[in-house]
Enzyme design. Structure first.
Site, short mmCIF file in Angstrom:
data_model
loop_
_atom_site.label_atom_id
_atom_site.label_comp_id
_atom_site.label_asym_id
_atom_site.label_seq_id
_atom_site.Cartn_x
_atom_site.Cartn_y
_atom_site.Cartn_z
N ASP A 17 -2.30 -1.13 -5.72
CA ASP A 17 -3.71 -1.51 -5.93
C ASP A 17 -4.19 -2.65 -5.04
O ASP A 17 -4.92 -3.54 -5.48
CB ASP A 17 -3.94 -1.88 -7.40
CG ASP A 17 -3.70 -0.73 -8.35
OD1 ASP A 17 -3.30 0.35 -7.89
OD2 ASP A 17 -3.90 -0.92 -9.56
N LYS A 106 -5.01 6.68 -9.45
CA LYS A 106 -4.69 6.64 -10.88
C LYS A 106 -5.88 6.13 -11.68
O LYS A 106 -6.78 5.49 -11.14
CB LYS A 106 -3.46 5.75 -11.12
CG LYS A 106 -3.65 4.29 -10.68
CD LYS A 106 -2.34 3.53 -10.79
CE LYS A 106 -2.48 2.09 -10.35
NZ LYS A 106 -3.35 1.27 -11.17
N CYS A 148 -0.89 -4.27 -13.20
CA CYS A 148 -0.43 -3.00 -12.63
C CYS A 148 0.91 -3.09 -11.92
O CYS A 148 1.69 -2.15 -11.95
CB CYS A 148 -1.51 -2.41 -11.73
SG CYS A 148 -3.01 -1.96 -12.67
#
Length: 198
Positions: A17, A106, A148
């Site tokens: 990310d 995602k 994450c």
């Protein structure tokens, strides 16, 4: 200099990310995230030969339900971020030359905290990609350590992989949340390492 074989198996670098949405000026910014993006890019460029495969994940939210809130608690709900198709949901410009072997998106219809929740353009999950590459361990970097990155590393352990979080190539939302995340990671058998010591 460490190599995948020296570490007892084939390793993957999972870049989690690293998107403008989580950096200064983004919708869900963490102070220092832009610097992390550039550090990750430099590390990957210098050490790609350590890895059997290099993968990226992106939050790519379409309708993630109560993950988004107009009155977020910043624990289970958040301001809109990583919105599919927006410039801030793309990979950070620092990664323009990364050329990952696979890019996983995602969280389209869920929170999608873990890279293991995502899939690439061919519908392959992270677990499948790693298995097909013969990977036995992962190094996890990116944004952010307390969320994450943590969930991706924990899921790697659940999948039977060795896992390291490279602590100089990630950053938590806050020092307190970072300390809590590192306790969880250690308890699960995730190794916390500085990339310069590998």
């Amino acid at each position: 200099m460490s190599t995948p074989e020296a570490d007892g198996g084939r390793r993957a670098l999972v870049v989690v990310d690293v998107q403008p949405t989580f950096c200064e000026g983004g919708e869900l910014a963490t102070l220092g995230a832009n610097e992390i993006a550039h550090r990750v890019a430099a590390y990957a460029a210098a050490h790609r030969d350590r890895y059997a495969t290099v993968l990226t994940t992106q939050d790519w939210h379409i309708d993630p339900g109560d993950h988004f809130s107009e009155n977020p608690d910043f624990v289970d709900s958040w301001p809109p971020h990583g919105v599919a198709g927006t410039p801030n949901a793309e990979l950070h410009p620092a990664l323009a030359d990364l050329a990952p072997d696979a890019r996983l998106k995602k969280g389209q219809y869920s929170h999608g905290y873990s890279g293991f929740d995502g899939a690439d353009e061919h519908g392959r999950s992270l677990a499948t990609i790693l298995a097909d590459a013969g990977v036995t361990g992962v190094d996890v970097v990116g944004l952010v350590e307390s969320h994450c990155v943590k969930h991706t590393a924990l899921d790697a352990r659940r999948a039977g992989l060795s896992a390291r979080v490279l602590t100089d190539l990630t950053i938590p939302v806050s020092p307190q949340q970072g300390a809590t995340a590192e306790q969880e990671l250690r308890a699960a058998g995730v190794e916390l390492r500085d990339s310069t010591t590998l």
